[in-house]
Scaffold this active site. Structure first.
Site, PDB file in Angstrom:
ATOM      1  N   LYS A  51       1.651   4.282  -3.074  1.00  0.00           N
ATOM      2  CA  LYS A  51       1.620   5.749  -2.917  1.00  0.00           C
ATOM      3  C   LYS A  51       2.932   6.368  -3.368  1.00  0.00           C
ATOM      4  O   LYS A  51       2.954   7.411  -4.028  1.00  0.00           O
ATOM      5  CB  LYS A  51       1.309   6.109  -1.461  1.00  0.00           C
ATOM      6  CG  LYS A  51      -0.108   5.710  -1.047  1.00  0.00           C
ATOM      7  CD  LYS A  51      -0.331   5.867   0.451  1.00  0.00           C
ATOM      8  CE  LYS A  51      -1.711   5.302   0.836  1.00  0.00           C
ATOM      9  NZ  LYS A  51      -1.868   5.151   2.287  1.00  0.00           N
ATOM     10  N   ASP A  72       0.834  -1.201   0.000  1.00  0.00           N
ATOM     11  CA  ASP A  72       0.000   0.000   0.000  1.00  0.00           C
ATOM     12  C   ASP A  72       0.876   1.262   0.000  1.00  0.00           C
ATOM     13  O   ASP A  72       0.637   2.202  -0.767  1.00  0.00           O
ATOM     14  CB  ASP A  72      -0.911  -0.036   1.235  1.00  0.00           C
ATOM     15  CG  ASP A  72      -1.776   1.189   1.338  1.00  0.00           C
ATOM     16  OD1 ASP A  72      -2.724   1.298   0.548  1.00  0.00           O
ATOM     17  OD2 ASP A  72      -1.496   2.056   2.192  1.00  0.00           O
TER      18      ASP A  72
END
Lengths: 348, 348
Positions: free
Chosen positions: A229, A225
Site C-alpha cells: 500500500k 501487505d
C-alpha cells in the site's frame, strides 16, 4: 453486438470481495435508468468460468450458482484479452483477485481498450517497470483504470492522493495505519485503556479465529501487505519506489520477547506501540514498523480494524487531511470497486 | 469554433477562492498534454467582465489584470446562458461566488448543456424546489455538475456521500464540525488543555482580526453556514429537507453569559463544548448547536480551523468513515473546484 448504450462487464474472482461485488452489481444494474445497460459476458474463478462466443448476457441474480455448476474452464489470459476485445462493445474487466499473473496482464487488456477496476494491489505495487507499462498501455489504448480498493478498501485514499497531485498540491508526508488486521491486533495487544492485552501469539491466534487475518497470519505479519500500500501511495506522491521490498519493513512474525519489550518500554513512557507506515517525500524515505504514540494520538485510539491515513501537503500545512474508517471487509472493499466502476461508466 | 479537443471555460467570481482557482487553472492548462485544450472565454466579477463575440481566448497568465482594467460590464444571466450555449463548443461554468442569483440560474445553464463546477452552497441548500429543478435540468441538458467545495472545502465530503449512496450503502447518521470558523473559535474559547480561553466576544474579535471569520462575524455565528452544509448532506442521504431554516439551528450571536455557563458546566464534567451539526436519517432529525465532548473525543481535540465529518452507514457499522482536515481557506477550497473540473473534463 455493438451498442453505445451497452457496456460489457467481465469479472475474475468470486471470493469474499467478489461475492459482495456481485451483489452490489446486481442492485446497481437494476437501478440504472437512462444509463448504459450493463451486460455480464464473462465470469471466472481460478478453476471455472461462464462465457459464450455470442457474448450472451449472464443473469446476475443467479450468477454464483451458474458459476459453481459450470463445466467451462477459464480462458488463458491472452485468449481472454482477444475474447473481450473482439466483442466490439466497450468492456470493463473487474479483477477481484489478488493474482500477480492477472496483474501482469493488465497492459495487454488496457492496450486493447479494455478498462479495468480492481482491489488487486499487485499491479501497482509490483516492479516499477510494470507500473510504467500499465500507465503507458492505458494511454495507448484509451482505456480507464481505477483501483481505489487497493489501499484502505472503500475509503477515499487513492482518489484523494490523485486529486491532491492532479490539482497541483505537493504531498510532503503520508503516515498511518494501513492494515485492518494489524489495527485489530494492536488494539487487543496494547489497548489504550491499559488493562487487557495478552501474549502476542495468543492475540494473533484470536484474530485468526475471528477471521481478521489471512488464512496464514504470517501473510499479514510479514508487513508486505502494508508495504504494498505504501508503494502505491509513494508512487502517486512522485517517488519511483522500485518494489515493496526496496525499503525497510519490520516483520512481526513471532518474536514474542521483542514485542513484549517494545510494549513495556512504551508503557513506561505512557505510550502504546502501533504498526505504522510512513512516506517522507523530501527525503524519499518509506518505512513500515513499530512506533510509539501518546494515548491521545488518533493512531493510538484507533478502534476495531480501522485504518487511518494522514496526508501532509503544502496546501494543508501543519494539519493533515485525514481519512479514517474500516480498511478491510468484503462489503466496504466491494464498495470501492463498485464506485470505481461507476466512475468508468460515466466516462465510457 | 467547435472542436472536440477544446473545452470552453467561463468563470464568475475572482475573490479569495476565485484568485486561487485561476492560479490552479493556469498550471493545470499548461500541464494538459494529449488532453482537451482549455480556453477561457468569459470571466466576470459582479462589476466587470471580459469576453468577446468571437470567443477569443483570454490569456490565463494575465487574466487578473485584464479583468481589473476591463471596461466591459458582466452579461445579465439569461444573456450569459445564450452567449455560452451559442459557442458550439462544450462549456463549463465555474461559479466561484456565493451568489443566490447565480445559483437560481443553474437550471437555465444546465438545460442548455452547460456543465457547472462550484463551491457555492446556495444552489444545493436553498429551497427543495431549486434542488429538484437543478437535477432535472442536468438530466435534460446532459450536463455535468460538481460541487465538492460546497462542504468542507477540498475535503472529499460530497464525493464520499455520493459514492456511499450510489453503491447502495445506507447512511444512518452524519455528525461533525462543519465550520472552520467555529472550529477555530471553540479551540480558542474552550481549549482541551484547560488553560487559556478568554471571553467569547474577545475570541470572536481575535478570530475576525486573524481573518478566520466573514467580514461580519454574525454571518458565521448565526449557524446558517453550517445549516446549509447539513442541508446538502441530508438531501444526499435521502431526506427532503425543505430549507436550511427548516430545522433547529442554535445561533451564537453574542449571548456572553450563556456560553460561559455552557463552558463551565462542561468543564465540571471534564468536558469541552463544541459547535456541531448532526443528521439522524431514521428519525429525520437535523440540528446544529452546542454539545459537550470528552477531552479524548476526536471532535474535542480538533486543531486550528479543521473540520471533521463522520459518516455512519450500514456497511461501516459502529465505526464511522471519518474525513478530517482544513475546511476553509482559498487554496484548499479552490482545490475542490479544480478537482471537480478535472472530473468534468474526463467526461466531456
Amino acid at each position: 453486438m455493438a451498442s453505445a448504450r451497452q457496456v460489457n462487464i467481465a469479472i475474475i474472482g468470486a471470493g469474499g470481495v467478489g461475492k459482495c461485488f456481485l451483489s452490489q452489481l446486481e442492485s446497481l444494474a437494476a437501478r440504472r435508468q437512462n444509463k448504459q445497460k450493463l451486460v455480464l459476458t464473462y465470469i471466472a474463478t481460478s478453476k471455472k468460468a461462464v462465457y459464450s462466443d455470442s457474448y450472451s448476457p449472464i443473469a446476475l441474480d443467479s450468477v454464483v450458482s451458474t458459476l459453481s455448476s459450470s463445466s467451462q474452464a477459464p480462458l488463458a489470459l491472452p485468449k481472454l484479452v482477444d475474447y473481450l476485445a473482439a466483442s466490439g462493445t466497450k468492456t470493463v474487466l473487474v479483477d477481484n483477485t489478488s493474482s500477480q499473473d492477472i496483474a501482469d496482464a493488465y497492459p495487454s487488456f488496457l492496450r486493447r481498450g479494455i478498462s479495468i477496476v480492481t482491489p488487486n494491489k499487485k499491479a501497482f505495487s509490483g516492479s516499477y517497470k510494470l507500473w510504467q507499462d500499465i500507465f503507458a498501455a492505458k494511454e495507448e489504448g484509451g482505456a480507464l483504470l481505477y483501483h481505489e480498493a487497493s489501499c484502505g478498501a472503500g475509503l477515499p485514499v487513492i482518489s484523494t492522493i490523485k486529486d491532491l497531485v492532479e490539482t497541483g498540491d505537493e504531498v510532503t508526508k503520508i503516515e498511518g495505519v494501513f492494515s485492518g488486521t494489524m489495527s485489530f491486533l494492536f488494539n487487543s495487544f496494547a489497548p489504550t485503556s491499559g488493562s487487557g492485552g495478552g501474549k502476542w501469539s495468543a492475540e494473533v491466534a484470536k484474530a485468526k479465529e475471528l477471521g481478521y487475518t489471512e488464512p496464514d497470519p504470517r501473510d499479514d505479519l510479514n508487513g508486505l501487505d502494508v508495504a504494498r500500500k505504501l508503494t502505491i501511495l509513494a508512487r502517486y506522491a512522485g517517488l519511483e519506489v522500485e518494489s515493496p521490498t526496496s525499503f525497510p519493513v519490520q516483520s512481526l512474525i513471532p518474536k514474542e520477547l521483542e514485542w513484549r519489550r517494545s510494549k513495556a518500554e512504551a508503557a513506561k513512557e505512557g505510550k502504546v506501540v502501533r504498526f505504522v507506515g510512513s512516506i517522507d517525500v523530501a527525503s524519499k524515505q518509506v518505512k513500515v514498523g513499530l512506533e510509539k504514540f501518546d494515548l491521545s494520538h488518533p493512531i493510538a485510539s484507533l478502534k476495531g480494524s480501522d485504518n487511518i491515513i494522514s496526508f501532509y501537503t503544502k496546501r494543508y500545512g501543519s494539519n493533515p487531511l485525514i481519512i479514517q474508517g474500516a480498511g478491510a471487509g468484503g462489503d466496504v472493499t466491494a464498495m470501492g470497486v463498485t464506485s470505481d466502476l461507476l466512475k468508468v461508466l460515466a466516462q465510457l
